[in-house]
Design a protein around this motif. Structure first.
Motif, PDB file in Angstrom:
ATOM      1  N   PRO A 168     -58.981  56.674 -14.337  1.00 51.11           N
ATOM      2  CA  PRO A 168     -59.418  56.926 -15.714  1.00 51.11           C
ATOM      3  C   PRO A 168     -59.772  58.399 -15.905  1.00 51.11           C
ATOM      4  N   ASN A 169     -59.921  58.766 -17.143  1.00 52.50           N
ATOM      5  CA  ASN A 169     -60.215  60.160 -17.434  1.00 52.50           C
ATOM      6  C   ASN A 169     -61.682  60.470 -17.174  1.00 52.50           C
ATOM      7  N   ASP A 170     -61.980  60.917 -15.978  1.00 51.86           N
ATOM      8  CA  ASP A 170     -63.337  61.386 -15.707  1.00 51.86           C
ATOM      9  C   ASP A 170     -63.241  62.744 -15.026  1.00 51.86           C
ATOM     10  N   SER A 171     -64.363  63.258 -14.570  1.00 51.45           N
ATOM     11  CA  SER A 171     -64.372  64.630 -14.061  1.00 51.45           C
ATOM     12  C   SER A 171     -63.506  64.791 -12.810  1.00 51.45           C
ATOM     13  N   LEU A 172     -63.109  63.674 -12.195  1.00 50.01           N
ATOM     14  CA  LEU A 172     -62.335  63.760 -10.961  1.00 50.01           C
ATOM     15  C   LEU A 172     -60.835  63.557 -11.185  1.00 50.01           C
ATOM     16  N   LEU A 173     -60.445  63.396 -12.457  1.00 47.26           N
ATOM     17  CA  LEU A 173     -59.047  63.044 -12.732  1.00 47.26           C
ATOM     18  C   LEU A 173     -58.043  64.044 -12.150  1.00 47.26           C
ATOM     19  N   GLU A 174     -58.310  65.336 -12.316  1.00 46.57           N
ATOM     20  CA  GLU A 174     -57.358  66.331 -11.806  1.00 46.57           C
ATOM     21  C   GLU A 174     -57.216  66.225 -10.295  1.00 46.57           C
ATOM     22  N   LYS A 175     -58.325  65.937  -9.637  1.00 44.04           N
ATOM     23  CA  LYS A 175     -58.297  65.763  -8.175  1.00 44.04           C
ATOM     24  C   LYS A 175     -57.431  64.551  -7.826  1.00 44.04           C
ATOM     25  N   VAL A 176     -57.620  63.478  -8.579  1.00 47.18           N
ATOM     26  CA  VAL A 176     -56.843  62.262  -8.310  1.00 47.18           C
ATOM     27  C   VAL A 176     -55.353  62.542  -8.501  1.00 47.18           C
ATOM     28  N   LYS A 177     -55.036  63.312  -9.542  1.00 45.48           N
ATOM     29  CA  LYS A 177     -53.623  63.617  -9.799  1.00 45.48           C
ATOM     30  C   LYS A 177     -53.015  64.377  -8.616  1.00 45.48           C
ATOM     31  N   SER A 178     -53.762  65.292  -8.040  1.00 45.71           N
ATOM     32  CA  SER A 178     -53.151  66.009  -6.914  1.00 45.71           C
ATOM     33  C   SER A 178     -53.052  65.098  -5.691  1.00 45.71           C
ATOM     34  N   ASN A 179     -53.974  64.158  -5.528  1.00 48.60           N
ATOM     35  CA  ASN A 179     -53.839  63.165  -4.449  1.00 48.60           C
ATOM     36  C   ASN A 179     -52.584  62.315  -4.667  1.00 48.60           C
ATOM     37  N   MET A 180     -52.285  62.029  -5.929  1.00 46.16           N
ATOM     38  CA  MET A 180     -51.100  61.218  -6.232  1.00 46.16           C
ATOM     39  C   MET A 180     -49.814  61.958  -5.880  1.00 46.16           C
ATOM     40  N   GLN A 181     -49.840  63.255  -6.107  1.00 45.45           N
ATOM     41  CA  GLN A 181     -48.645  64.040  -5.739  1.00 45.45           C
ATOM     42  C   GLN A 181     -48.384  63.979  -4.239  1.00 45.45           C
ATOM     43  N   GLU A 182     -49.466  63.955  -3.473  1.00 49.03           N
ATOM     44  CA  GLU A 182     -49.304  63.852  -2.012  1.00 49.03           C
ATOM     45  C   GLU A 182     -48.592  62.548  -1.653  1.00 49.03           C
ATOM     46  N   VAL A 183     -48.914  61.476  -2.385  1.00 54.97           N
ATOM     47  CA  VAL A 183     -48.273  60.181  -2.136  1.00 54.97           C
ATOM     48  C   VAL A 183     -46.794  60.243  -2.520  1.00 54.97           C
ATOM     49  N   ARG A 184     -46.526  60.779  -3.700  1.00 59.37           N
ATOM     50  CA  ARG A 184     -45.133  60.854  -4.182  1.00 59.37           C
ATOM     51  C   ARG A 184     -44.269  61.682  -3.250  1.00 59.37           C
ATOM     52  N   ALA A 185     -44.838  62.757  -2.745  1.00 60.54           N
ATOM     53  CA  ALA A 185     -44.065  63.642  -1.858  1.00 60.54           C
ATOM     54  C   ALA A 185     -43.612  62.912  -0.597  1.00 60.54           C
ATOM     55  N   ARG A 186     -44.315  61.821  -0.238  1.00 63.52           N
ATOM     56  CA  ARG A 186     -43.914  61.026   0.941  1.00 63.52           C
ATOM     57  C   ARG A 186     -43.123  59.786   0.552  1.00 63.52           C
ATOM     58  N   GLY A 187     -42.734  59.693  -0.699  1.00 64.41           N
ATOM     59  CA  GLY A 187     -41.916  58.570  -1.141  1.00 64.41           C
ATOM     60  C   GLY A 187     -42.707  57.336  -1.545  1.00 64.41           C
ATOM     61  N   GLY A 188     -44.025  57.398  -1.509  1.00 66.05           N
ATOM     62  CA  GLY A 188     -44.857  56.234  -1.880  1.00 66.05           C
ATOM     63  C   GLY A 188     -44.735  55.917  -3.364  1.00 66.05           C
ATOM     64  N   GLU A 189     -44.697  54.615  -3.678  1.00 69.97           N
ATOM     65  CA  GLU A 189     -44.575  54.196  -5.073  1.00 69.97           C
ATOM     66  C   GLU A 189     -45.983  54.046  -5.654  1.00 69.97           C
ATOM     67  N   LEU A 190     -46.207  54.665  -6.790  1.00 71.51           N
ATOM     68  CA  LEU A 190     -47.551  54.660  -7.374  1.00 71.51           C
ATOM     69  C   LEU A 190     -47.664  53.663  -8.527  1.00 71.51           C
ATOM     70  N   PHE A 191     -48.738  52.907  -8.524  1.00 68.42           N
ATOM     71  CA  PHE A 191     -49.070  51.989  -9.617  1.00 68.42           C
ATOM     72  C   PHE A 191     -50.419  52.447 -10.160  1.00 68.42           C
ATOM     73  N   VAL A 192     -50.398  53.041 -11.336  1.00 69.24           N
ATOM     74  CA  VAL A 192     -51.587  53.748 -11.811  1.00 69.24           C
ATOM     75  C   VAL A 192     -52.236  53.025 -12.987  1.00 69.24           C
ATOM     76  N   PHE A 193     -53.525  52.777 -12.864  1.00 66.63           N
ATOM     77  CA  PHE A 193     -54.298  52.304 -14.015  1.00 66.63           C
ATOM     78  C   PHE A 193     -54.995  53.521 -14.609  1.00 66.63           C
ATOM     79  N   ALA A 194     -54.517  53.925 -15.777  1.00 62.05           N
ATOM     80  CA  ALA A 194     -55.062  55.122 -16.412  1.00 62.05           C
ATOM     81  C   ALA A 194     -55.542  54.733 -17.797  1.00 62.05           C
ATOM     82  N   ASP A 195     -56.670  55.278 -18.238  1.00 69.78           N
ATOM     83  CA  ASP A 195     -57.103  54.896 -19.583  1.00 69.78           C
ATOM     84  C   ASP A 195     -56.386  55.752 -20.634  1.00 69.78           C
ATOM     85  N   GLN A 196     -56.643  55.424 -21.900  1.00 73.71           N
ATOM     86  CA  GLN A 196     -55.908  56.065 -23.004  1.00 73.71           C
ATOM     87  C   GLN A 196     -56.083  57.571 -22.989  1.00 73.71           C
ATOM     88  N   ASP A 197     -57.176  58.038 -22.386  1.00 71.04           N
ATOM     89  CA  ASP A 197     -57.472  59.465 -22.444  1.00 71.04           C
ATOM     90  C   ASP A 197     -56.995  60.239 -21.219  1.00 71.04           C
TER      91      ASP A 197
END
Ligand code: F6R
Length: 366
Positions: free
Chosen positions: A279-308
């Motif tokens: 969700p959109n909180d103060s850590l969102l940008e950090k989470v996004k960069s963690n997600m890139q680390e997953v994608r770079a290794r081919g991991g499939e991401l299932f993301v629950f993100a709020d409207q914001d």
């Protein structure tokens, strides 16, 4: 008594707006967070304490882990959370000015009861029980009590009992914040408004069921899954992994997303689905960069993100949008999708959802 539902677990997931409304009813009606919610002499006890120690098992432990974030940031009191079966067998440090909070939906969990007795034997006199069953053993042994009003929970995997525990713990947080001069009248009104909107936000999250059921089909064939969250949503990642393990028997683990590169990233490849609570909180940008680390290794991401959160789906990144950001109560709203994901994955695998193998509803043995 199942009505339109296929299992008690599904029914109980859908009962959450009502269970939450009942649990917060007294605060909403009073228009304030009053210490009397926890008993007649609660104000004196809660104003005198200097810290909180939470003891619980399983899902209830994850409710406590969420509350730690609230209690330290909103009420400004130190809070530690410990698994009851660990605490009861170690030589723990006891500060009698700390309030021992046990969380147990059944009120009969042996490890939690024994941890409470042990805490008392170490000199703790101030104890509070959060429980869903009136007059069960743990509340009877506690100085203060707050009953959640989830109603009977039949599915072995806890759902509405968990979210109502969170609601009770949030109320405790605001009461403590007021008594300790950390929550002023204006902030109290704000928290009250957030609480008032909670059942509606949970209902919106329930409406995502068809989308989540479609995701679950893909989970059903997997052998492993990772759940990631940060901050307030890390305990919800833990809860999501536990629900998946319990009812689908898929091996699942949860990590605070920042821990990925300290080890679990080695597990990530095309076969590893990674659920992210983002969700959109103060850590969102950090989470996004963690997600890139997953994608770079081919991991499939299932993301629950709020409207914001401002996410869009892309190759290997699936996104389900939860309701508008609800601030500090967001962990309660984000519990709903992970419950439904586990439920629908279990349906697809054909397991016994309400009675998972090897588990009992009330654990009265060690
Ligand atoms: C998981 C689950 C268990 C319980 C744990 C503690 O879905 O229900 O992990 O949370 O056995 O139970 P209570 O809350 O009754 O003390």
């Amino acid at each position: 008594e199942l009505g339109p539902y296929r299992h008690f677990m599904q029914k109980e997931i859908h009962e959450q707006p009502r269970a939450l409304a009942d649990t917060i009813d007294a605060v909403i009606n009073a228009g304030s967070f009053d210490a009397s919610l926890f008993g007649a002499n609660a104000e004196a006890v809660l104003s005198g304490i200097t810290g909180i120690k939470i003891l619980a098992c399983g899902t209830s432990y994850y409710a406590g882990s969420t509350a730690k974030y609230w209690i330290e940031s909103i009420a400004g009191l130190p809070c530690d959370v410990e698994i009851a079966s660990e605490y009861r067998y170690r030589q723990a440090f006891a500060d009698p000015r700390h309030l021992v909070v046990t969380i147990s939906q059944s009120g009969e969990t042996l490890d939690t009861m024994e941890a409470l007795k042990y805490a008392k034997s170490l000199g703790h006199t101030h104890t509070l029980s959060i429980c869903n069953v009136q007059e069960s053993a743990i509340p009877r042994a506690s100085e203060l009590v707050c009953y959640t009003r989830a109603g009977a929970e039949i599915g072995v995997a806890s759902t509405k009992a968990f979210t109502t525990q969170l609601a009770a713990l949030f109320q405790l947080t605001v009461v403590l914040g007021k008594l300790h001069g950390k929550v002023n009248a204006e902030q109290e009104v704000d928290y009250l408004e957030q609480l008032r909107q909670l059942p509606g936000s949970v209902q919106h999250a329930l409406n995502l069921e068809p989308q989540i059921a479609a995701w679950a089909e893909r989970f059903a064939t997997k052998a492993n899954a990772l759940f990631l969250g940060r901050g307030l949503h890390y305990p919800i990642a833990l809860e999501g992994a536990l629900k998946l393990k319990e009812i689908t028997y898929i091996h699942a683990e949860a990590y605070p997303a920042g821990e990925l590169k300290h080890g679990p990233l080695a597990l990530v490849d095309e076969a590893m689905p990674v659920v992210v609570i983002a969700p959109n909180d103060s850590l969102l940008e950090k989470v996004k960069s963690n997600m890139q680390e997953v994608r770079a290794r081919g991991g499939e991401l299932f993301v629950f993100a709020d409207q914001d959160s401002n996410f869009s789906a892309s190759e290997g990144v699936h996104v389900i949008r939860t309701p508008r950001n609800v601030g500090v109560l967001s962990p309660i709203v984000h519990t709903i999708p992970v419950q439904m994901l586990a439920y629908h994955a279990a349906l697809a695998r054909g397991t016994d959802v309400d009675k998972p193998r090897n588990l009992a509803k009330s654990v009265t043995v060690e």
